[in-house]
Design an enzyme around this catalytic site. Structure first.
Site, PDB file in Angstrom:
ATOM      1  N   HIS A 141       0.852  -1.196   0.000  1.00 19.49           N
ATOM      2  CA  HIS A 141       0.000   0.000   0.000  1.00 19.49           C
ATOM      3  C   HIS A 141       0.882   1.238   0.000  1.00 19.49           C
ATOM      4  O   HIS A 141       1.380   1.657   1.040  1.00 19.49           O
ATOM      5  CB  HIS A 141      -0.921  -0.018   1.228  1.00 19.49           C
ATOM      6  CG  HIS A 141      -1.671   1.258   1.447  1.00 19.49           C
ATOM      7  ND1 HIS A 141      -2.056   1.690   2.703  1.00 19.49           N
ATOM      8  CD2 HIS A 141      -2.081   2.219   0.586  1.00 19.49           C
ATOM      9  CE1 HIS A 141      -2.675   2.848   2.602  1.00 19.49           C
ATOM     10  NE2 HIS A 141      -2.700   3.194   1.323  1.00 19.49           N
ATOM     11  N   ASN A 215      -3.638  16.454   3.351  1.00 17.12           N
ATOM     12  CA  ASN A 215      -3.676  16.585   1.894  1.00 17.12           C
ATOM     13  C   ASN A 215      -2.902  17.801   1.418  1.00 17.12           C
ATOM     14  O   ASN A 215      -2.293  17.798   0.342  1.00 17.12           O
ATOM     15  CB  ASN A 215      -5.128  16.668   1.409  1.00 17.12           C
ATOM     16  CG  ASN A 215      -5.796  15.306   1.347  1.00 17.12           C
ATOM     17  OD1 ASN A 215      -5.127  14.289   1.185  1.00 17.12           O
ATOM     18  ND2 ASN A 215      -7.115  15.281   1.493  1.00 17.12           N
ATOM     19  N   LYS A 217      -0.215  18.812   2.583  1.00 18.04           N
ATOM     20  CA  LYS A 217       1.214  18.504   2.627  1.00 18.04           C
ATOM     21  C   LYS A 217       1.736  17.990   1.296  1.00 18.04           C
ATOM     22  O   LYS A 217       2.944  17.919   1.090  1.00 18.04           O
ATOM     23  CB  LYS A 217       1.495  17.467   3.723  1.00 18.04           C
ATOM     24  CG  LYS A 217       1.313  17.998   5.145  1.00 18.04           C
ATOM     25  CD  LYS A 217       2.427  18.960   5.530  1.00 18.04           C
ATOM     26  CE  LYS A 217       2.300  19.406   6.961  1.00 18.04           C
ATOM     27  NZ  LYS A 217       3.386  20.336   7.345  1.00 18.04           N
ATOM     28  N   TYR A 218       0.834  17.616   0.395  1.00 21.71           N
ATOM     29  CA  TYR A 218       1.267  17.184  -0.923  1.00 21.71           C
ATOM     30  C   TYR A 218       1.784  18.349  -1.761  1.00 21.71           C
ATOM     31  O   TYR A 218       2.371  18.133  -2.820  1.00 21.71           O
ATOM     32  CB  TYR A 218       0.111  16.517  -1.673  1.00 21.71           C
ATOM     33  CG  TYR A 218      -0.095  15.061  -1.346  1.00 21.71           C
ATOM     34  CD1 TYR A 218       0.582  14.063  -2.043  1.00 21.71           C
ATOM     35  CD2 TYR A 218      -0.983  14.666  -0.353  1.00 21.71           C
ATOM     36  CE1 TYR A 218       0.387  12.724  -1.762  1.00 21.71           C
ATOM     37  CE2 TYR A 218      -1.183  13.317  -0.063  1.00 21.71           C
ATOM     38  CZ  TYR A 218      -0.493  12.354  -0.774  1.00 21.71           C
ATOM     39  OH  TYR A 218      -0.683  11.031  -0.485  1.00 21.71           O
ATOM     40  N   HIS A 414      -5.355  -0.616   5.835  1.00 26.66           N
ATOM     41  CA  HIS A 414      -5.540  -0.058   7.185  1.00 26.66           C
ATOM     42  C   HIS A 414      -6.308  -1.015   8.105  1.00 26.66           C
ATOM     43  O   HIS A 414      -5.711  -1.706   8.903  1.00 26.66           O
ATOM     44  CB  HIS A 414      -6.209   1.320   7.139  1.00 26.66           C
ATOM     45  CG  HIS A 414      -5.385   2.366   6.459  1.00 26.66           C
ATOM     46  ND1 HIS A 414      -4.157   2.745   6.940  1.00 26.66           N
ATOM     47  CD2 HIS A 414      -5.610   3.099   5.332  1.00 26.66           C
ATOM     48  CE1 HIS A 414      -3.646   3.669   6.135  1.00 26.66           C
ATOM     49  NE2 HIS A 414      -4.496   3.891   5.151  1.00 26.66           N
ATOM     50  N   ASP A 469       2.360   3.489   2.900  1.00 28.67           N
ATOM     51  CA  ASP A 469       1.306   4.446   2.599  1.00 28.67           C
ATOM     52  C   ASP A 469       1.855   5.665   1.839  1.00 28.67           C
ATOM     53  O   ASP A 469       1.649   5.797   0.648  1.00 28.67           O
ATOM     54  CB  ASP A 469       0.581   4.872   3.879  1.00 28.67           C
ATOM     55  CG  ASP A 469      -0.762   5.553   3.587  1.00 28.67           C
ATOM     56  OD1 ASP A 469      -1.073   5.757   2.404  1.00 28.67           O
ATOM     57  OD2 ASP A 469      -1.497   5.869   4.537  1.00 28.67           O
ATOM     58  N   LEU A 472       6.706  10.060   1.420  1.00 25.04           N
ATOM     59  CA  LEU A 472       6.992  11.494   1.381  1.00 25.04           C
ATOM     60  C   LEU A 472       6.596  12.174   2.675  1.00 25.04           C
ATOM     61  O   LEU A 472       7.283  13.080   3.154  1.00 25.04           O
ATOM     62  CB  LEU A 472       6.256  12.136   0.200  1.00 25.04           C
ATOM     63  CG  LEU A 472       6.477  13.631  -0.031  1.00 25.04           C
ATOM     64  CD1 LEU A 472       7.921  13.900  -0.417  1.00 25.04           C
ATOM     65  CD2 LEU A 472       5.528  14.165  -1.104  1.00 25.04           C
TER      66      LEU A 472
END
Length: 578
Positions: A141, A215, A217-218, A414, A469, A472
């Site tokens: 994953h 999100n 943080k992308y 998860h 997961d 990054l």
């Protein structure tokens, strides 16, 4: 053993005939020769269309076939079984029974370790060459857009700015083309200014229970434009930079030799040509590695059902890829969002959905699975690979998501909420449905590391694996999967036997073809018990495999005796020794 009278039959039948068994997908052998050479012509003699949200295939006028009689999941039957599952997971006596069985499994494992730990360690030492570092393990994953760590992304951005600053990479709001140097200038940045801290892509204490901040943080340096340029497959440069950085990650995997990954790429369903663009990206940049397989993830973000779930173009345009490396589909979004709707007999069909609200989790999963059943049969007849459904499930939110996962999925990502539902947890154990768990990810988002149920699930014999997961956001080293194993081993005192067993689980859960798994695990890996274990390849002693197998068989016998009214009272002792 005691069962509530009204629940007894349903409990047995539901786990023995899970919905996923309606059409169990089979992985085809890898494609020989050039994996990007298209050799398949669309069948002009077939008509494909959607009826009631599910793909149907009918012969055309030139077809030799009169009909296609493939199994098709019925919504009415699904809803009836789903309602029964809801009743079972809230049934008091059944909850007590399952809790006791799970506690028994935990204690039984502790006794096994007490008696056999030294024997297992000795058995591992007798195996020449093999140890935990050189057994195959799969990151089951991981999202491709965050498959690299933050240092890797920073180094790549600086290198690209140095060597390709004059590349035209995007357009501004007025439509004017901008070079990479102009993009940095518009943000008042230079490559020298950049650092890991300024990049700010790592999850921190502020992301806990804040999926929106996670999100965000992308976006490197908080700029969505940099995400568009460096981390997208469909952009002004055709995803060239993203392909380069992912290929560097794949090269790292190839160098490590024994680490493998299943990267997830997104299809949003906003336009009919999304499949074409993603396939073009993969073919153009030759996104192939022996250490990598791909999953297609569909974010549960309601935009339009024009290309609902599985666009028919998948049958044609993705032939060159799916034959060898696309293993399945994922459904992903923030599960903690409250759902005000439920899938029931009055729910509109996908083509009739007009509500501004996002359809519920079970709605997405049912129609995804129903389409996969038809699509897999259609592709199998043409010698193409088939797909599995392995969604995000049970990370947060309503435990009813796990009901859909149990009924429809081959494995889930998860599964944290299983710790709250003993009936479902016991069913996942009996069915050995895979659970790809990511403790470091959970630690930053929904559940502190020391509260993670992974060690409990593993002790009880659930089919768990470790995954990263989003390296990054969560990892610091060049080998994020090894970082995940290392921290888990230190915190939970896992033995090398434990880690090798988890690694073996990850290979079995993965979408790599059977020919590859035979090489990694042994030619008899599909057999049950020690007959399917090759300790020289898995480094998992036969003692451990025999314990897991005999314990599972004992539990199944216990269930069957209870269903037949044999008089067993749940003490877990088999009538006859194995």
């Amino acid at each position: 053993m005691f069962f509530p009278i009204q629940s007894e039959h349903c409990f047995i039948s539901l786990f023995l005939s899970s919905w996923a068994s309606v059409d169990h997908p089979i992985h085809a052998p890898p494609t020989s020769g050039d994996p990007f050479k298209v050799t398949f012509d669309p069948p002009a003699h077939c008509k494909l269309r959607f009826e009631g949200g599910v793909m149907t295939v009918t012969p055309g006028p030139d077809s030799e076939r009169k009909s296609f009689n493939w199994p098709h999941p019925n919504l009415e039957d699904f809803l009836k079984d789903q309602n029964m599952m809801f009743a079972l997971i809230s049934d008091g006596p059944l909850m007590s029974f399952c809790y006791r069985r799970l506690s028994y499994l935990s204690n039984k494992y502790q006794l096994h370790v007490l008696l056999n730990e030294m024997k297992e360690s000795a058995a591992q030492k007798e195996v020449p060459h093999r140890d935990f570092y050189n057994v195959h393990k799969v990151d089951t994953h991981v999202h491709a857009s965050s498959g690299m760590n933050q240092k890797h992304l920073l180094r790549f951005i600086k290198k690209t700015m140095k060597n390709s600053k004059d590349d035209v990479v995007c357009r501004d709001k007025s439509g004017k083309e901008m070079t990479l140097a102009e993009v940095f200038k518009s943000m008042n940045l230079t490559p020298y200014d950049l650092s890991v801290d300024m990049l700010d892509v790592h999850a921190d204490r502020n992301t806990f229970h804040r999926f929106d901040k996670f999100n965000a943080k992308y976006n490197p340096v908080g700029e969505s434009r940099l995400r568009e340029v460096f981390m997208k497959t469909d952009n002004h440069i055709g995803g060239r930079y993203f392909a380069k950085v992912i290929k560097e990650v794949m090269e790292d995997l190839e160098e490590s030799k024994y680490q493998n990954a299943e990267f997830r790429l997104s299809i949003y369903g906003r336009a009919m040509d999304e499949w074409d663009k993603l396939a073009k990206w993969a073919v153009t940049h030759r996104m192939f590695s022996d250490n990598v397989r791909w999953m297609v993830q569909m974010p549960r973000l309601y935009v339009s059902f024009v290309s609902w779930v599985l666009n028919l173009d998948l049958v044609y345009t993705w032939t060159d890829l799916t034959n060898f490396q696309v293993s399945g589909f994922d459904s992903v979004d923030d599960e903690s969002k409250p759902e005000h709707l439920m899938l029931d007999k009055d729910s509109p069909l996908p083509e009739d959905w007009t509500s501004p609200e996002n359809p519920p989790y079970s709605y997405y999963l049912y129609y995804t699975f129903a389409n996969l059943v038809v699509l897999n049969n259609f592709r199998r007849e043409r010698g193409l690979s088939t797909f599995v459904l392995r969604p995000h499930c049970g990370e947060a939110g309503n435990v009813t998501h796990l009901v859909s996962g149990f009924m429809l999925a081959e494995s889930v990502a998860h599964g944290l909420q299983l710790r709250k539902v003993p009936v479902l947890q016991y069913l996942f154990y009996l069915s050995q449905i895979g659970i790809a768990m990511s403790p470091l990810s959970n630690n930053s988002l929904f559940l502190n590391y020391h509260r993670n149920p992974l060690p409990d699930f593993f002790n009880r014999g659930l089919n768990v694996s470790l995954s990263t997961d989003d390296p990054l956001q969560f990892h610091f080293t060049k080998e994020p999967l090894m970082e995940e194993y290392s921290i888990a081993a230190q915190v939970w005192k896992l033995s090398t036997c434990d880690m090798c067993e988890i690694a073996r689980n990850s290979v079995l859960q993965s979408g790599f073809p059977n020919e590859v798994k035979e090489h990694w695990l042994g030619p008899n890996h599909l057999n049950e018990g020690i007959g399917g274990n090759d300790v020289s390849r898995t480094n998992v002693p036969d003692i451990r495999i025999a314990y897991r197998y005999h314990t599972l068989v004992d539990e199944l016998r216990c269930i069957c005796r209870g269903a037949k009214g044999s008089g067993d009272h749940g003490d877990g002792v088999a009538e006859k020794p194995l």
